[in-house]
Design a protein around this motif. Structure first.
Motif, PDB file in Angstrom:
ATOM      1  N   ASP A   6       0.843  -1.646   0.300  1.00 46.34           N
ATOM      2  CA  ASP A   6      -0.170   0.425   0.052  1.00 46.34           C
ATOM      3  C   ASP A   6       0.942   1.384  -0.110  1.00 46.34           C
ATOM      4  O   ASP A   6       0.091   2.239   0.058  1.00 46.34           O
ATOM      5  N   GLY A   7       1.673   1.413  -0.273  1.00 42.51           N
ATOM      6  CA  GLY A   7       2.751   2.261  -0.303  1.00 42.51           C
ATOM      7  C   GLY A   7       3.406   2.990   0.726  1.00 42.51           C
ATOM      8  O   GLY A   7       4.039   3.790   0.818  1.00 42.51           O
ATOM      9  N   GLY A   8       3.726   1.792   1.746  1.00 39.95           N
ATOM     10  CA  GLY A   8       4.031   1.781   3.018  1.00 39.95           C
ATOM     11  C   GLY A   8       5.727   1.927   3.299  1.00 39.95           C
ATOM     12  O   GLY A   8       6.445   1.913   2.042  1.00 39.95           O
ATOM     13  N   PRO A   9       6.164   1.691   4.152  1.00 39.64           N
ATOM     14  CA  PRO A   9       7.541   1.427   4.605  1.00 39.64           C
ATOM     15  C   PRO A   9       8.599   0.304   3.621  1.00 39.64           C
ATOM     16  O   PRO A   9       6.889  -0.742   3.687  1.00 39.64           O
ATOM     17  N   LEU A  10       9.350   0.301   3.662  1.00 44.45           N
ATOM     18  CA  LEU A  10      10.560  -1.504   3.628  1.00 44.45           C
ATOM     19  C   LEU A  10      10.371  -1.625   5.010  1.00 44.45           C
ATOM     20  O   LEU A  10      11.098  -1.604   5.826  1.00 44.45           O
ATOM     21  N   LEU A  11       9.927  -3.031   5.374  1.00 45.66           N
ATOM     22  CA  LEU A  11      10.121  -3.350   6.687  1.00 45.66           C
ATOM     23  C   LEU A  11      12.183  -4.888   6.663  1.00 45.66           C
ATOM     24  O   LEU A  11      11.663  -5.454   5.490  1.00 45.66           O
ATOM     25  N   VAL A  12      12.453  -4.269   7.138  1.00 38.25           N
ATOM     26  CA  VAL A  12      13.819  -5.043   7.256  1.00 38.25           C
ATOM     27  C   VAL A  12      13.960  -5.351   8.797  1.00 38.25           C
ATOM     28  O   VAL A  12      14.378  -4.990   9.261  1.00 38.25           O
ATOM     29  N   SER A  28      20.430   0.864  14.847  1.00 39.13           N
ATOM     30  CA  SER A  28      18.959   0.429  14.716  1.00 39.13           C
ATOM     31  C   SER A  28      18.563  -0.914  15.251  1.00 39.13           C
ATOM     32  O   SER A  28      19.528  -1.897  14.559  1.00 39.13           O
ATOM     33  N   HIS A  29      18.628  -1.311  16.387  1.00 38.01           N
ATOM     34  CA  HIS A  29      19.085  -2.637  17.111  1.00 38.01           C
ATOM     35  C   HIS A  29      17.736  -3.805  17.021  1.00 38.01           C
ATOM     36  O   HIS A  29      17.833  -4.541  17.769  1.00 38.01           O
ATOM     37  N   ARG A  30      16.842  -2.752  16.818  1.00 35.09           N
ATOM     38  CA  ARG A  30      15.562  -2.949  16.708  1.00 35.09           C
ATOM     39  C   ARG A  30      15.232  -4.852  15.927  1.00 35.09           C
ATOM     40  O   ARG A  30      16.244  -5.419  14.961  1.00 35.09           O
ATOM     41  N   PRO A  31      14.147  -5.673  16.779  1.00 36.84           N
ATOM     42  CA  PRO A  31      14.621  -6.674  15.804  1.00 36.84           C
ATOM     43  C   PRO A  31      13.820  -6.405  14.158  1.00 36.84           C
ATOM     44  O   PRO A  31      14.091  -6.958  13.124  1.00 36.84           O
ATOM     45  N   THR A  32      12.933  -6.182  13.590  1.00 36.97           N
ATOM     46  CA  THR A  32      12.334  -5.893  13.044  1.00 36.97           C
ATOM     47  C   THR A  32      12.528  -3.934  12.262  1.00 36.97           C
ATOM     48  O   THR A  32      11.795  -2.973  13.261  1.00 36.97           O
ATOM     49  N   VAL A  33      12.863  -3.117  11.862  1.00 32.52           N
ATOM     50  CA  VAL A  33      12.322  -1.847  11.338  1.00 32.52           C
ATOM     51  C   VAL A  33      11.800  -1.743  10.012  1.00 32.52           C
ATOM     52  O   VAL A  33      11.638  -2.517   9.513  1.00 32.52           O
ATOM     53  N   ALA A  34      11.250  -0.998   9.705  1.00 29.96           N
ATOM     54  CA  ALA A  34      10.168   0.128   8.926  1.00 29.96           C
ATOM     55  C   ALA A  34      10.741   1.322   7.969  1.00 29.96           C
ATOM     56  O   ALA A  34      11.599   2.499   9.203  1.00 29.96           O
ATOM     57  N   LEU A  35      11.548   1.154   7.739  1.00 32.03           N
ATOM     58  CA  LEU A  35      12.401   2.281   6.625  1.00 32.03           C
ATOM     59  C   LEU A  35      11.596   3.209   5.525  1.00 32.03           C
ATOM     60  O   LEU A  35      10.506   2.512   5.252  1.00 32.03           O
ATOM     61  N   CYS A  36      11.286   4.609   5.307  1.00 25.54           N
ATOM     62  CA  CYS A  36      10.040   5.416   5.571  1.00 25.54           C
ATOM     63  C   CYS A  36      10.939   5.005   3.660  1.00 25.54           C
ATOM     64  O   CYS A  36      12.264   5.256   3.100  1.00 25.54           O
ATOM     65  N   THR A  37       9.980   4.782   2.814  1.00 23.87           N
ATOM     66  CA  THR A  37      10.470   4.941   1.023  1.00 23.87           C
ATOM     67  C   THR A  37       9.434   6.111   0.477  1.00 23.87           C
ATOM     68  O   THR A  37       9.689   6.108  -0.752  1.00 23.87           O
ATOM     69  N   CYS A  38       8.453   7.023   1.263  1.00 23.56           N
ATOM     70  CA  CYS A  38       7.672   8.124   0.734  1.00 23.56           C
ATOM     71  C   CYS A  38       8.166   9.502   1.650  1.00 23.56           C
ATOM     72  O   CYS A  38       8.260  10.826   0.108  1.00 23.56           O
ATOM     73  N   ARG A  39       9.484   9.595   1.950  1.00 20.71           N
ATOM     74  CA  ARG A  39      10.553  10.595   1.922  1.00 20.71           C
ATOM     75  C   ARG A  39       9.464  11.478   2.401  1.00 20.71           C
ATOM     76  O   ARG A  39      10.038  12.657   2.861  1.00 20.71           O
ATOM     77  N   ARG A  40       8.493  11.714   3.581  1.00 20.67           N
ATOM     78  CA  ARG A  40       7.414  12.074   3.954  1.00 20.67           C
ATOM     79  C   ARG A  40       8.123  12.648   5.477  1.00 20.67           C
ATOM     80  O   ARG A  40       7.852  13.172   6.764  1.00 20.67           O
ATOM     81  N   SER A  41       8.597  11.137   5.892  1.00 16.49           N
ATOM     82  CA  SER A  41       8.603  11.048   7.531  1.00 16.49           C
ATOM     83  C   SER A  41       9.541  12.365   8.017  1.00 16.49           C
ATOM     84  O   SER A  41      10.980  12.446   7.174  1.00 16.49           O
ATOM     85  N   ALA A  42       9.305  12.735   9.437  1.00 11.54           N
ATOM     86  CA  ALA A  42      10.150  13.349  10.417  1.00 11.54           C
ATOM     87  C   ALA A  42      11.331  13.130  10.889  1.00 11.54           C
ATOM     88  O   ALA A  42      12.254  13.543  11.542  1.00 11.54           O
TER      89      ALA A  42
END
Length: 70
Positions: A6-12, A28-42
Motif C-alpha cells: 500500500d505504499g508504506g515502509p520497507l520492513l527490514v 537500529s538494534h530492533r528485530p524489525t525496522v520500518a524504513l521510509c520509502t515516501c520521504r515524508r517521515s520526520a
C-alpha cells in the motif's frame, strides 16, 4: 525484506545500519525496522507513518465503503 503493497515502509530484519545520501549513518538494534520509502517521515530514514496522511480518501481508495470485498 518486505515491501508494504500500500505504499508504506520497507520492513527490514534488524539490526540495521543505514547510510543516507548525506553520509549520515543511522543504527537500529530492533528485530524489525520500518524504513521510509515516501520521504515524508520526520524521522527519515525511519518510517513515522506520514504516508498514511497522504493516502487517497476518494471512492477508489482501498478500504472505502464502496469497494467490494475480494
Amino acid at each position: 525484506m518486505r515491501l508494504d503493497p500500500d505504499g508504506g515502509p520497507l520492513l527490514v530484519d534488524g539490526p540495521v545500519e543505514v547510510v543516507t545520501e548525506d553520509g549520515t549513518t543511522h543504527f537500529s538494534h530492533r528485530p524489525t525496522v520500518a524504513l521510509c520509502t515516501c520521504r515524508r517521515s520526520a524521522r527519515y530514514p525511519w518510517c513515522d507513518t506520514s504516508h498514511r496522511a497522504r493516502a487517497p480518501k476518494g471512492a477508489d481508495a482501498p478500504g472505502s465503503p464502496e469497494e467490494e470485498p475480494r
